[in-house]
Design an enzyme around this catalytic site. Structure first.
Site, short mmCIF file in Angstrom:
data_model
loop_
_atom_site.label_atom_id
_atom_site.label_comp_id
_atom_site.label_asym_id
_atom_site.label_seq_id
_atom_site.Cartn_x
_atom_site.Cartn_y
_atom_site.Cartn_z
N ASP A 17 49.14 68.83 51.45
CA ASP A 17 48.50 67.70 51.95
C ASP A 17 47.12 67.60 52.35
OD1 ASP A 17 48.71 65.14 53.35
OD2 ASP A 17 49.33 65.72 55.08
N GLU A 36 42.43 65.67 49.53
CA GLU A 36 41.73 64.84 48.46
C GLU A 36 40.10 65.34 48.38
OE1 GLU A 36 43.42 63.96 51.06
OE2 GLU A 36 45.18 63.20 49.72
N ASP A 90 50.29 57.79 52.99
CA ASP A 90 50.74 57.18 54.49
C ASP A 90 50.83 55.72 53.95
OD1 ASP A 90 50.47 59.51 55.36
OD2 ASP A 90 48.51 59.53 56.20
C1 GLC Z 1 49.16 63.20 56.49
C2 GLC Z 1 50.18 63.01 55.61
C3 GLC Z 1 51.71 62.95 56.36
C4 GLC Z 1 51.76 64.13 57.39
C5 GLC Z 1 50.65 63.89 58.26
C6 GLC Z 1 50.59 65.04 59.22
O1 GLC Z 1 48.86 61.82 57.19
O2 GLC Z 1 50.17 62.01 54.63
O3 GLC Z 1 52.64 62.86 55.34
O4 GLC Z 1 53.10 64.00 58.10
O5 GLC Z 1 49.45 64.13 57.77
O6 GLC Z 1 50.85 66.33 58.63
#
Ligand code: GLC
Length: 789
Positions: A407, A410, A491
């Site tokens: 995650d 980017e 998200d």
């Molecule tokens: C980001 C991710 C989400 C995750 C959050 C906390 O927003 O896109 O899926 O739950 O981070 O890690």
């Protein structure tokens, strides 16, 4: 979408002087193509296959060397392809067996022709120009052309009419108008009746497609890079375009079977006890589920590759308990490494000692702010850094973690600590990156940050656990990400608009080569209503990656959180997903072989039917199942477009003939679903987890008509299939006057399923049991009057 100057009614500021290439001065013929020396600059045309040409322009006349992180197959890896050249005083013609390239000499410009002589992808006169830091090429668009793909994109299916830049970014709160999202793929699939082609812009720098925003008849391609480099891929069908595009950038390898089951996520299940309680609920309530995710709170103060000693004191025990109950565990890994000089944090210490973190142009370490506070970013464009990172995953795999969730890659970062009024920023474009022998700047590899992290993750898992098929899920990526990871759309929000948008988003990802994709079911941000959640679960059956997830601070979003009625709907939906697993798994195999999407827009199967071109709210799962999910509250029936052929209602078995639109009932319990006539649908017996899948029987739903299907099977978890331990069985169905003839062809491959029966379920008739002998068999089934196509 507007440039700042446009908002205030000013003319956009463009550099006044733009260069153009002028006329062709000299033509050089090379074994794989030609070079065209212009009055200024040089074009190179490489013929890689009869359907695939690579075109490059360099203002300086020098072409850049290949990069180690290149996402496309090297030119030398393609077997030589034959082409013919013809020259006239005004033109040069280069022809392969599939496509013809016409080159006008003055000013130099290209246009393509298909075997019927139809022109496509033609440059405008003087369509090429460049300034001090950009190159632009403008092509004409045919009025009938629609444009798809472009990776992860908000909004509806057809992307024509807007401008899209390619730059990965964290985009919490995105909506239908948003431009850059987490993942960037500068690939467009263009379609009109009888003709489809793809254009892959081979550029990792910032780039942009204006698909008819500035001028509805023009496609402007812009790069902020030292050269322009694109591949032209001729179809004529979308399926053939994708086949070539994924030959070029790679295909989705077969995932482990468990990754096709339902997966449950939450930010966060904050302790081992909570994780186990959720697992228990699934089994008690008999809602099938295969995986539970650990979000950032399993770590000690958000330090990657650590476990929180209080809340997750015995991770190996937790994983063993999950495995025992038929669940897999997936853990999140973010790229930012906590800046932690005083704390004996080995990931930080090692990374620093080996100089693995990105520095600024002035040589100082670059830092940003993410969950742990101040963090440093590993430079994944160095192979050594990728190996180091991959091996750190041992902290997770040794505890028994089955999959890795990448995650914030980017990469997402703020200029100040989270919650301190900061803003999202990028790593400075001039930050040096890459191994010493191919030093570059962040500007060139920014878009690859997520892809290279996912690559490190996958390759690391392969090293750590060579017997297991890796599972990596990533938020960011670039063209070719399908080789390394599954992708989810970040998200999203618990809203009807996001439910609706998820379908075209996933369809366009599939059309960009990324077939293993999903959106957070129920919506990540905000609270779903019971009705929205029920509809989302029904839609979720179609997502190649079926994962429920919700954000910190939202109400619970597990399938039982919305009362018994919605729980029953969720259960029924997930049960249907599990029954479809043999079909789905075969589609994943097909995708690994041909690059075909698993979830397909209607036009993919019916490219000559323009009625399908703008359909964003229906999709095909493979070629046999057509779904028309409900995406608005209060709706209890909806219009469904059925392309040519006979379609059987999944729930009632009633036959409908396409092409045409019909109105179908869609009670809250029911996802409008149709099966194409002539389909053979392999279904599994009901189960709670793929770990408990019964292998002693396989159901075959048979729908009147002519068709065939190849069932793919293997052990579902190891890499033995790569050395022949797989099995395929091809079924052919033929409709004769009063009977349906099923032919089972001899099983291929060396994987032997356990002894089992086929349970034949011809539509509207009682089932018939037949032992699977692995040999050829033919069965004649009478068809009742009403069910004939
Ligand atoms: C980001 C991710 C989400 C995750 C959050 C906390 O927003 O896109 O899926 O739950 O981070 O890690």
């Amino acid at each position: 979408m507007l440039e700042p100057g446009e908002i205030f009614g000013q003319f956009p500021a463009r550099p006044p002087q733009r260069q153009t290439c002028g006329s062709l001065q000299e033509l050089q013929i090379h074994p794989r193509g030609i070079q065209l020396l212009c009055r200024q600059g040089c074009w190179s045309v490489q013929v890689l296959t009869p359907r695939l040409l690579r075109l490059r322009f360099s203002p300086s006349g020098e072409f850049l060397p290949r990069r180690s992180w290149d996402v496309a197959l090297a030119d030398e890896e393609w077997p030589p392809a034959f082409f013919e050249l013809q020259e006239s005083p005004t033109q040069v013609h280069l022809a392969t067996s599939q496509v013809q390239l016409q080159i006008d000499r003055d000013p130099l410009r290209f246009s393509f022709r298909d075997p019927q002589g139809q022109v496509f992808c033609a440059d405008l006169p003087a369509g090429l120009s460049w300034g001090s830091d950009d190159i632009r090429l403008v092509k004409s668009l045919h009025p009938a052309e629609r444009i798809y793909g472009l990776g992860e994109r908000a909004g509806l299916l057809n992307k024509r009419g807007r401008r899209y830049s390619h730059w990965t970014r964290d985009c919490w709160g995105y909506d239908a108008q948003s431009d850059n999202l987490y993942l960037a793929i500068p690939f467009a699939l263009v379609l009109r009746p009888g003709l489809s082609y793809g254009l892959f812009l081979h550029c990792t720098h910032w780039s942009q497609f204006d698909l008819g925003q500035a001028d509805p008849k023009q496609w402007a391609i812009e790069v902020r890079a030292p050269e322009l480099d694109y591949y032209l891929i001729y179809g004529p069908t979308p399926a053939l375009v994708l086949q070539t595009y994924t030959q070029l950038t790679g295909r989705t390898p077969l995932p482990p079977l468990w990754a096709l089951g339902y997966q449950q996520c939450r930010w966060s299940y904050a302790s081992a006890a909570q994780v186990l309680a959720v697992a228990k609920q699934f089994r008690q309530r008999q809602i099938p589920c295969d995986a539970i995710y650990l979000d950032i709170d399993y770590m000690r103060g958000y330090r990657v590759f650590t476990w929180d000693p209080r809340r997750f004191p015995e991770p190996a025990q937790l994983m063993a308990q999950l495995h025992e109950a038929g669940f897999r565990g997936v853990a999140i890994v973010d790229p930012g490494v906590k800046f932690d000089p005083e704390a004996d944090y080995a990931v930080f210490d090692e990374g620093l000692a080996q100089d693995f973190f990105i520095r600024r142009a002035d040589g100082h370490l670059f830092h940003g702010y993410v969950w742990p506070g101040k963090v440093l970013f590993p430079d994944f464009s160095c192979p050594e850094v990728r190996r180091w990172w991959g091996s750190w995953q041992r902290v997770l795999t040794q505890a028994g973690v089955d999959g890795i969730w990448n995650d914030m890659n980017e990469p997402a970062l703020n200029d100040r600590p989270f919650g301190d009024g900061g803003q999202i920023v990028d790593i400075p474009p001039d930050a040096p990156q890459g191994p010493p022998e191919e030093r570059t700047t962040h500007a060139e590899v920014h878009n690859l940050y997520g892809l290279l992290m996912a690559r490190a993750s996958r390759e690391g898992l392969e090293q750590l656990n060579p017997a297991r098929r890796p599972f990596v899920l990533t938020r960011s990526g670039f063209a070719g990400i399908q080789r390394w990871a599954a992708v989810w759309t970040g998200d999203n929000q618990s809203s009807w608009e996001h439910l609706e948008m998820s379908l075209p988003m996933l369809l366009n990802l599939g059309l960009s080569g990324v077939s293993f994709v999903g959106a957070d079911i129920g919506g990540f941000g905000g609270n779903a209503t019971p009705e929205l959640f029920a509809r989302w679960m029904q839609m979720g059956i179609l997502y190649p990656l079926m994962r429920g997830h919700s954000a910190l601070g939202t109400r619970p979003h597990e399938p039982w959180s919305f009362g018994p009625e919605v729980e029953a709907i969720a259960r029924q939906a997930i049960q249907l997903r599990y029954r479809l697993l043999p079909y789905l798994y075969s589609l994943f195999w097909e995708s690994s072989q041909t690059g075909s999407p698993i979830l397909r827009p209607l036009f993919y199967e019916f490219p000559d039917d323009p009625q399908t071109y703008e359909i964003s709210d229906q999709a095909l799962l493979g070629s046999a199942l057509l779904a028309a999910p409900v995406v608005r509250p209060g709706v209890r029936c909806r219009a469904v477009y059925l392309p040519a052929g006979t379609w059987f209602d999944w729930w009632t078995g009633q036959a409908q003939r396409g092409p045409g639109s019909i109105l179908v009932p869609a009670s809250l319990e029911q996802l409008p679903l149709f099966v194409r006539g002539g389909s053979i649908l392999p279904l599994a017996p009901p189960c709670q987890s793929t770990a408990h899948l019964r292998r002693d029987q396989l159901h075959l739903r048979l729908y009147p008509g002519d068709g065939s299907f190849t069932l793919y099977e293997d052990d579902g978890q190891t890499l033995a299939y790569q050395s022949g331990h797989w099995a395929t069985t091809t079924f052919c169905l033929r409709q004769e006057a009063h009977q349906l003839i099923l032919e089972i062809q001899p099983r291929q491959g060396s994987w032997i399923p356990p002894q089992r029966n086929w349970i034949l379920e011809p539509l509207g008739q009682s089932p018939l049991i037949l032992a699977d002998s692995g040999q050829a068999q033919q069965i004649r089934l009478p068809t009742p009057e009403g069910s004939r196509p």
